[in-house]
Design a protein around this motif. Structure first.
Motif, PDB file in Angstrom:
ATOM      1  N   SER A  46       0.797  -1.240   0.000  1.00  0.00           N
ATOM      2  CA  SER A  46       0.000   0.000   0.000  1.00  0.00           C
ATOM      3  C   SER A  46       0.825   1.282   0.000  1.00  0.00           C
ATOM      4  O   SER A  46       0.473   2.251   0.678  1.00  0.00           O
ATOM      5  N   GLY A 165     -13.688   3.259  17.792  1.00  0.00           N
ATOM      6  CA  GLY A 165     -12.749   3.068  16.701  1.00  0.00           C
ATOM      7  C   GLY A 165     -12.210   4.379  16.161  1.00  0.00           C
ATOM      8  O   GLY A 165     -12.676   5.468  16.491  1.00  0.00           O
ATOM      9  N   ARG A 167     -10.587   6.259  12.374  1.00  0.00           N
ATOM     10  CA  ARG A 167     -10.581   6.142  10.921  1.00  0.00           C
ATOM     11  C   ARG A 167      -9.349   5.387  10.450  1.00  0.00           C
ATOM     12  O   ARG A 167      -9.410   4.590   9.511  1.00  0.00           O
ATOM     13  N   CYS A 168      -8.213   5.640  11.097  1.00  0.00           N
ATOM     14  CA  CYS A 168      -6.962   4.990  10.715  1.00  0.00           C
ATOM     15  C   CYS A 168      -5.996   5.074  11.889  1.00  0.00           C
ATOM     16  O   CYS A 168      -6.291   5.697  12.904  1.00  0.00           O
ATOM     17  N   ALA A 169      -4.836   4.454  11.744  1.00  0.00           N
ATOM     18  CA  ALA A 169      -3.812   4.558  12.782  1.00  0.00           C
ATOM     19  C   ALA A 169      -3.419   6.022  12.951  1.00  0.00           C
ATOM     20  O   ALA A 169      -3.283   6.746  11.959  1.00  0.00           O
ATOM     21  N   GLY A 179      -5.316   3.312   1.877  1.00  0.00           N
ATOM     22  CA  GLY A 179      -5.493   2.428   3.023  1.00  0.00           C
ATOM     23  C   GLY A 179      -6.332   3.045   4.127  1.00  0.00           C
ATOM     24  O   GLY A 179      -7.080   2.346   4.823  1.00  0.00           O
ATOM     25  N   ASN A 180      -6.232   4.367   4.296  1.00  0.00           N
ATOM     26  CA  ASN A 180      -7.025   5.039   5.330  1.00  0.00           C
ATOM     27  C   ASN A 180      -8.510   4.994   4.999  1.00  0.00           C
ATOM     28  O   ASN A 180      -9.357   4.858   5.890  1.00  0.00           O
ATOM     29  N   TYR A 181      -8.828   5.140   3.717  1.00  0.00           N
ATOM     30  CA  TYR A 181     -10.226   5.065   3.300  1.00  0.00           C
ATOM     31  C   TYR A 181     -10.746   3.632   3.439  1.00  0.00           C
ATOM     32  O   TYR A 181     -11.891   3.410   3.839  1.00  0.00           O
ATOM     33  N   ALA A 182      -9.900   2.666   3.118  1.00  0.00           N
ATOM     34  CA  ALA A 182     -10.298   1.263   3.229  1.00  0.00           C
ATOM     35  C   ALA A 182     -10.594   0.891   4.676  1.00  0.00           C
ATOM     36  O   ALA A 182     -11.551   0.155   4.965  1.00  0.00           O
ATOM     37  N   SER A 183      -9.798   1.414   5.621  1.00  0.00           N
ATOM     38  CA  SER A 183      -9.995   1.048   7.027  1.00  0.00           C
ATOM     39  C   SER A 183     -11.283   1.625   7.593  1.00  0.00           C
ATOM     40  O   SER A 183     -11.813   1.132   8.589  1.00  0.00           O
ATOM     41  N   ALA A 184     -11.817   2.668   6.966  1.00  0.00           N
ATOM     42  CA  ALA A 184     -13.069   3.272   7.440  1.00  0.00           C
ATOM     43  C   ALA A 184     -14.297   2.682   6.769  1.00  0.00           C
ATOM     44  O   ALA A 184     -15.425   2.943   7.197  1.00  0.00           O
ATOM     45  N   GLN A 186     -15.719  -0.453   6.376  1.00  0.00           N
ATOM     46  CA  GLN A 186     -16.634  -1.358   7.084  1.00  0.00           C
ATOM     47  C   GLN A 186     -17.463  -0.640   8.154  1.00  0.00           C
ATOM     48  O   GLN A 186     -18.677  -0.857   8.245  1.00  0.00           O
TER      49      GLN A 186
END
Length: 332
Positions: A46, A165, A167-169, A179-184, A186
């Motif tokens: 990524s 939770g 949005r991202c690390a 990757g940040n958009y993907a982690s949000a 779900q």
């Protein structure tokens, strides 16, 4: 039937490759394909970042790019934090202008615009580099003519407040990376299915931060309150633009921590408004907050007049209907 935002692309894009030492000369190539080795670093680890900005057609026929320098500075920051090879900003700016100029005739008149998506990826074929950066990379510029974001009807959004939770690390927050958009994704899908929320407002430990794809602004009378900049969330260019215009209009801008408790307390005031800021919609009104199974209207639960005023102020500059006193536009 209208096409979805960002699904129509111009037939060519500008591209350049970095081999670890040198950049290739920028060239225009077909925009419907990109050849990568299956072991490319970006596909496994990524190493990718991007930007979103727009070009606007003015009444005199000219085409103007909005705040390209600010977007490129943020992209340089993203690439450094991802340990990608240093981006040549002069080359990147030239490629953006070249692409916009090539398709200037396709830039829609207001309320449309040309959406610009510069993208930077790690391309080294090395699947053993999970803990090492890509030494090779590729930068390209896609453009997409888009219409009125609110063509289907402007409405106030529903946000679920998520206190557990993120949005991202936290150390990834300033990076505009896929990757940040993907982690949000779900949490957003779950909120949509369970409580019909349009977005999730991430508030880890009660600290109001951002949604999956936009910054959050609370407007209480003549004051705008939004989280102060730190590395945990994205430093939006539209956010910065709106806050600048708010100050120009004599509003009080408070960049500070905002707790969920304070947010819910202020939301109950009749004069309170809220919005999400981003490139696509500029300012999208928020009408309802959902917290621990209960719904809280913001103000009257509808579209606030201050939100509309600030959005119009920015649109007027972008479309050349108001003076560009901050030097945000670059004519092509």
């Amino acid at each position: 039937m209208a096409t979805a935002f960002g699904t129509v692309f111009m037939p060519e894009m500008a591209i350049t490759w970095f081999d670890g030492t040198n950049w290739t000369p920028a060239e225009m190539v077909p925009s419907d394909r990109l050849t990568l080795h299956p072991g490319a670093h970006v596909l496994h680890y990524s190493s990718t970042c991007f930007e979103g900005l727009k070009a606007f057609r003015h009444e005199d026929g000219s085409v103007n790019i909005f705040r390209m320098d600010k977007n490129l500075a943020r992209m340089a920051q993203s690439s450094r934090l991802l340990a990608l090879p240093e981006l040549d900003l002069t080359l990147a700016a030239s490629m953006i202008k070249q692409t916009v100029a090539r398709f200037a005739d396709a830039v829609p008149a207001p309320p449309g615009s040309l959406y610009i998506r510069p993208t930077y990826i790690g391309t080294e074929a090395a699947i053993g580099k999970a803990a090492s950066p890509s030494l090779a990379s590729c930068f390209y510029v896609l453009v997409s003519p888009v219409g009125d974001y609110f063509a289907g009807g402007d409405r106030a959004l529903r946000l679920l407040l998520e206190e557990n939770g993120m949005r991202c690390a936290p150390h990834m927050g300033m990076i505009k990376s896929g990757g940040n958009y993907a982690s949000a994704l779900q949490p957003i899908l779950k909120a949509n299915q369970e409580v019909q929320a349009d977005q999730v407002l991430f508030c880890p430990n009660g600290d109001v931060q951002e949604t999956g794809a936009a910054n959050f602004l609370l407007i209480d009378g003549n004051e705008i309150i939004t989280k102060d900049l730190d590395e945990s969330f994205l430093h939006g260019v539209t956010r910065d633009s709106i806050l600048t215009l708010a100050r120009d209009l004599g509003m009080t801008v408070s960049e500070r921590k905002l707790s969920v408790a304070e947010l819910l307390e202020r939301a109950a005031k009749p004069e309170c408004e809220a919005a999400l800021s981003g490139t696509a919609a500029v300012l999208t009104p928020v009408g309802t907050l959902i917290h621990q199974g209960k719904e809280y209207p913001i103000g009257n639960g509808g579209i606030g007049q201050t939100v509309l005023k600030l959005r119009q102020a920015l649109n007027d500059i972008q479309w050349g209907k108001a003076p560009d006193t901050h030097g945000w536009l670059e004519r092509i």
